[in-house]
Design an enzyme around this catalytic site. Structure first.
Site, PDB file in Angstrom:
ATOM      1  N   GLU A 101      57.115  12.926   0.424  1.00  0.00           N
ATOM      2  CA  GLU A 101      56.578  12.823  -0.907  1.00  0.00           C
ATOM      3  C   GLU A 101      55.622  14.166  -1.030  1.00  0.00           C
ATOM      4  OE1 GLU A 101      56.407  12.294  -3.604  1.00  0.00           O
ATOM      5  OE2 GLU A 101      56.572  10.043  -4.230  1.00  0.00           O
ATOM      6  N   ASP A 105      49.097   9.152  -5.112  1.00  0.00           N
ATOM      7  CA  ASP A 105      48.197   8.802  -6.034  1.00  0.00           C
ATOM      8  C   ASP A 105      47.741   7.460  -6.255  1.00  0.00           C
ATOM      9  OD1 ASP A 105      46.196   9.954  -7.801  1.00  0.00           O
ATOM     10  OD2 ASP A 105      47.621   9.921  -9.152  1.00  0.00           O
ATOM     11  N   PHE A 154      43.263  16.815 -10.497  1.00  0.00           N
ATOM     12  CA  PHE A 154      44.845  17.089 -10.434  1.00  0.00           C
ATOM     13  C   PHE A 154      45.094  18.520 -10.090  1.00  0.00           C
ATOM     14  CE2 PHE A 154      48.462  18.356 -13.014  1.00  0.00           C
ATOM     15  CZ  PHE A 154      49.459  17.380 -12.721  1.00  0.00           C
ATOM     16  N   ARG A 167      54.770  25.616  -9.921  1.00  0.00           N
ATOM     17  CA  ARG A 167      55.329  25.096  -8.726  1.00  0.00           C
ATOM     18  C   ARG A 167      55.272  26.271  -7.517  1.00  0.00           C
ATOM     19  NH1 ARG A 167      57.287  19.986  -9.646  1.00  0.00           N
ATOM     20  NH2 ARG A 167      58.197  19.873 -11.507  1.00  0.00           N
TER      21      ARG A 167
HETATM   22  P1  5GP Z   1      51.558   7.801  -8.126  1.00  0.00           P
HETATM   23  O1  5GP Z   1      52.840   6.977  -8.498  1.00  0.00           O
HETATM   24  O2  5GP Z   1      51.130   7.744  -6.772  1.00  0.00           O
HETATM   25  O3  5GP Z   1      50.339   7.575  -9.214  1.00  0.00           O
HETATM   26  O4  5GP Z   1      51.977   9.321  -8.417  1.00  0.00           O
HETATM   27  C1  5GP Z   1      52.939   9.922  -7.854  1.00  0.00           C
HETATM   28  C2  5GP Z   1      53.412  11.194  -8.381  1.00  0.00           C
HETATM   29  O5  5GP Z   1      52.777  11.756  -9.358  1.00  0.00           O
HETATM   30  C3  5GP Z   1      53.577  12.402  -7.323  1.00  0.00           C
HETATM   31  O6  5GP Z   1      54.716  12.249  -6.861  1.00  0.00           O
HETATM   32  C4  5GP Z   1      53.500  13.628  -8.255  1.00  0.00           C
HETATM   33  O7  5GP Z   1      54.832  13.983  -9.014  1.00  0.00           O
HETATM   34  C5  5GP Z   1      52.570  13.021  -9.470  1.00  0.00           C
HETATM   35  N1  5GP Z   1      51.183  13.389  -9.262  1.00  0.00           N
HETATM   36  C6  5GP Z   1      50.136  12.654  -8.875  1.00  0.00           C
HETATM   37  N2  5GP Z   1      48.960  13.216  -8.718  1.00  0.00           N
HETATM   38  C7  5GP Z   1      49.217  14.485  -8.849  1.00  0.00           C
HETATM   39  C8  5GP Z   1      48.380  15.567  -8.875  1.00  0.00           C
HETATM   40  O8  5GP Z   1      47.159  15.822  -8.749  1.00  0.00           O
HETATM   41  N3  5GP Z   1      49.342  16.811  -9.270  1.00  0.00           N
HETATM   42  C9  5GP Z   1      50.355  16.955  -9.732  1.00  0.00           C
HETATM   43  N4  5GP Z   1      51.047  18.132  -9.919  1.00  0.00           N
HETATM   44  N5  5GP Z   1      51.120  15.717  -9.684  1.00  0.00           N
HETATM   45  C10 5GP Z   1      50.707  14.433  -9.229  1.00  0.00           C
END
Ligand code: 5GP
Length: 183
Positions: A101, A105, A154, A167
């Protein structure tokens, strides 16, 4: 105007990332052997660059597969609703699986992936993530190998996007607030 002008600050430099990815590889080399023939499952698109660097530090025989999970779209907030956009090509029954991964988050995405892959009866199921935001966690998820713990911001670069862009940045950074309205 260059893409680099949109960056407010660099959180992790290229050198810091390179060193940590190498040591994550060493942690994994201590766990797995050729006989395990693990399957690394790269979660697209964000983990592609991390996978590319990590796989070159692994000295055990392994295979790669890819899975794409729906993202937040243009939003920077998690919706908690997750969908599979691209599924694995391989069967994982009886295999040693490592989910690769970019960032954990809230934990919703990883929780979904773990439960989904868990129903396919892998021999073992572990997680390696480059970035981890523990302060944001809403669901508890096990993370076996974690690169960096970062604050609640973020971030983008090194595979991670904002609205599909940035990216290719070689570092992990934060955007200037005024950029969000423009893209
Ligand atoms: P979660 O489901 O844990 O909230 O988020 C996981 C996904 O959200 C990650 O695989 C990523 O794609 C996106 N994500 C979460 N936080 C960030 C961040 O700070 N920046 C970016 N670009 N994507 C994030």
């Amino acid at each position: 105007m260059s893409m680099y002008d949109d960056i407010e600050k660099v959180l992790l430099t290229e050198e810091q990332i390179r060193a940590r990815v190498k040591s994550l590889g060493a942690e994994m080399n201590a766990i797995y052997s050729d006989d395990d023939l693990p399957l690394l499952v790269c979660i697209l698109k964000g983990a592609f660059m991390f996978l590319g660097d990590l796989t070159r530090h692994l000295n055990f025989r392994h295979e790669l597969d890819f899975m794409e999970i729906s993202s937040y779209g243009k939003s920077t907030k998690s919706s908690g609703i997750v969908r599979i956009l691209l599924d694995l090509e391989s069967s994982i029954e009886g295999r040693h699986v490592v989910i690769v991964e970019d960032i954990v988050d809230t934990g919703y995405t990883l929780d979904y992936i773990l439960r989904n892959l868990g129903t396919r009866h892998p021999a073992t199921l572990r997680v390696v993530t480059l970035l981890n935001k523990p302060s944001r966690r809403e669901v508890e998820v096990p993370v076996d190998f974690s690169g960096f713990e970062i604050p609640d911001e973020f971030v983008l670069g090194y595979g991670l996007d904002y609205a599909e862009q940035y990216r290719n940045l070689p570092f992990i950074g934060v955007l200037k607030p005024e950029v969000y309205g423009k893209i």
